[in-house]
Design an enzyme around this catalytic site. Sequence first.
Site, PDB file in Angstrom:
ATOM      1  N   ARG A  54      -1.048   1.910  10.600  1.00 55.06           N
ATOM      2  CA  ARG A  54      -0.802   2.753  11.768  1.00 55.06           C
ATOM      3  C   ARG A  54       0.654   3.189  11.916  1.00 55.06           C
ATOM      4  O   ARG A  54       0.955   4.375  12.060  1.00 55.06           O
ATOM      5  CB  ARG A  54      -1.213   2.007  13.062  1.00 55.06           C
ATOM      6  CG  ARG A  54      -2.682   2.031  13.353  1.00 55.06           C
ATOM      7  CD  ARG A  54      -3.085   0.739  14.041  1.00 55.06           C
ATOM      8  NE  ARG A  54      -3.142  -0.261  13.004  1.00 55.06           N
ATOM      9  CZ  ARG A  54      -4.252  -0.518  12.305  1.00 55.06           C
ATOM     10  NH1 ARG A  54      -5.364   0.082  12.599  1.00 55.06           N
ATOM     11  NH2 ARG A  54      -4.226  -1.390  11.321  1.00 55.06           N
ATOM     12  N   THR A  55       1.553   2.216  11.904  1.00 60.24           N
ATOM     13  CA  THR A  55       2.939   2.528  12.257  1.00 60.24           C
ATOM     14  C   THR A  55       3.571   3.446  11.215  1.00 60.24           C
ATOM     15  O   THR A  55       4.249   4.417  11.548  1.00 60.24           O
ATOM     16  CB  THR A  55       3.745   1.221  12.396  1.00 60.24           C
ATOM     17  OG1 THR A  55       2.994   0.316  13.207  1.00 60.24           O
ATOM     18  CG2 THR A  55       5.089   1.470  13.017  1.00 60.24           C
ATOM     19  N   LYS A  82      12.990  -6.591  -8.202  1.00 61.76           N
ATOM     20  CA  LYS A  82      13.924  -7.042  -9.257  1.00 61.76           C
ATOM     21  C   LYS A  82      15.052  -7.869  -8.654  1.00 61.76           C
ATOM     22  O   LYS A  82      16.035  -8.164  -9.318  1.00 61.76           O
ATOM     23  CB  LYS A  82      14.522  -5.824  -9.965  1.00 61.76           C
ATOM     24  CG  LYS A  82      13.510  -4.915 -10.618  1.00 61.76           C
ATOM     25  CD  LYS A  82      14.227  -3.678 -11.179  1.00 61.76           C
ATOM     26  CE  LYS A  82      13.243  -2.595 -11.560  1.00 61.76           C
ATOM     27  NZ  LYS A  82      13.922  -1.302 -11.790  1.00 61.76           N
ATOM     28  N   ARG A 104      10.463  -1.682   9.021  1.00 66.91           N
ATOM     29  CA  ARG A 104       9.541  -2.797   9.290  1.00 66.91           C
ATOM     30  C   ARG A 104       9.875  -3.914   8.313  1.00 66.91           C
ATOM     31  O   ARG A 104      10.047  -3.675   7.115  1.00 66.91           O
ATOM     32  CB  ARG A 104       8.089  -2.394   9.121  1.00 66.91           C
ATOM     33  CG  ARG A 104       7.202  -3.654   9.085  1.00 66.91           C
ATOM     34  CD  ARG A 104       5.769  -3.384   9.233  1.00 66.91           C
ATOM     35  NE  ARG A 104       5.450  -2.942  10.579  1.00 66.91           N
ATOM     36  CZ  ARG A 104       4.196  -2.855  11.029  1.00 66.91           C
ATOM     37  NH1 ARG A 104       3.189  -3.182  10.243  1.00 66.91           N
ATOM     38  NH2 ARG A 104       3.945  -2.443  12.247  1.00 66.91           N
ATOM     39  N   HIS A 132       8.143  -5.214  18.567  1.00 60.14           N
ATOM     40  CA  HIS A 132       7.494  -4.006  18.030  1.00 60.14           C
ATOM     41  C   HIS A 132       7.581  -2.960  19.142  1.00 60.14           C
ATOM     42  O   HIS A 132       6.585  -2.603  19.778  1.00 60.14           O
ATOM     43  CB  HIS A 132       6.046  -4.335  17.677  1.00 60.14           C
ATOM     44  CG  HIS A 132       5.378  -3.330  16.781  1.00 60.14           C
ATOM     45  ND1 HIS A 132       5.911  -2.078  16.503  1.00 60.14           N
ATOM     46  CD2 HIS A 132       4.189  -3.391  16.108  1.00 60.14           C
ATOM     47  CE1 HIS A 132       5.089  -1.420  15.704  1.00 60.14           C
ATOM     48  NE2 HIS A 132       4.049  -2.190  15.446  1.00 60.14           N
TER      49      HIS A 132
HETATM   50  N1   CP Z   1      -0.296  -1.971  15.258  1.00 55.17           N
HETATM   51  C1   CP Z   1       0.367  -1.975  14.071  1.00 55.17           C
HETATM   52  O1   CP Z   1       1.589  -2.221  14.001  1.00 55.17           O
HETATM   53  O2   CP Z   1      -0.418  -1.698  12.988  1.00 55.17           O
HETATM   54  P1   CP Z   1       0.076  -1.564  11.484  1.00 55.17           P
HETATM   55  O3   CP Z   1       0.478  -2.947  11.028  1.00 55.17           O
HETATM   56  O4   CP Z   1      -1.092  -1.015  10.741  1.00 55.17           O
HETATM   57  O5   CP Z   1       1.271  -0.650  11.461  1.00 55.17           O
END
Ligand code: CP
Length: 306
Positions: A54-55, A82, A104, A132
């Site tokens: 999603r993100t 590496k 992320r 998040h």
């Molecule tokens: N909700 C969320 O962060 O989903 P993803 O891990 O798929 O990005």
Amino acid sequence: MNDLLTIEDLGADGINEIMLTADSMAEVSARPIPKVPALRGKTVASMFFEDSTRTRTSFETAAKRLSADVLNFSASSSSVNKGESLRDTVETIEAMGVDAIIVRHRSSGAPRQVAQWAEAPVINAGDGWHAHPTQSLLDAYTIRAEGRDFEGLNIAIVGDVSHSRVARSNIEAFSVLGANVTLVAPPTLLPPHVEALGATVSHSLDAVLAETDVLYLLRMQHERMDQALVPSLGEYHRTFGLTPERAKQLPSNALIMHPGPMNRGIEISPEVIDDPRVRVLNQVANGVVVRMAVLYLVVGSNGGVI
Ligand code: CP
């Protein structure tokens, strides 16, 4: 706005500014051609050191709707394998000329560390158990889009709070907007000093359902657990899962939310996923407009064209 690392950094005013900007982005997204030149000539680096559906795709869609170029970096197919360090990796990508870095990472605090190395603004796309913020912004936007007033709204966040960056950011966001947040979980899925998070705690989902305006189910995070924290997933579902029987106890106008990815049959029964109160796909759709707003506010525009 410079970096976006946590909800705490934003406060209520910052959240509300993003919501208002997201309203304009929703209008853009509803056009026959949902694209504006606001970030033409800008490049956004999307650096994912942990899996995402999603993100990652939501940020990419948001950047493209604003006409930004997207430089996609995926750790799993990079020189990280590496032994290249996080700092060298970030500095390498930044040297190509980027106007924002989306990060992320599985380690809590990694985006803040990146922000100290990078000149470009950094957006946290989820770090470890920590935060998040864009998930919380899209969740708050989804609740607001239903016409709900946060003041006095009863929001129950259910499940694996201990390992959840979404829970931490949502407690901050919902609380600062005026909602009453209750965490519902067995003691083993709550962090030490849970009271410091500023929410009420319950160990019984059945006890809170009738008074709940928004039921927010958390994903059981198997990959972050190093020991069995519930007797079994079946037992978890029986005591904390949203079953058809429990769904009947919720008010008829309650909202049912989940950040995804869902574990069907654990957090939620497959039969309940089609309940008209479920807003999971609205959350996904709103994620694009909220991330458009974040990118617009962080990266800036070439003349404010939206
Ligand atoms: N909700 C969320 O962060 O989903 P993803 O891990 O798929 O990005």
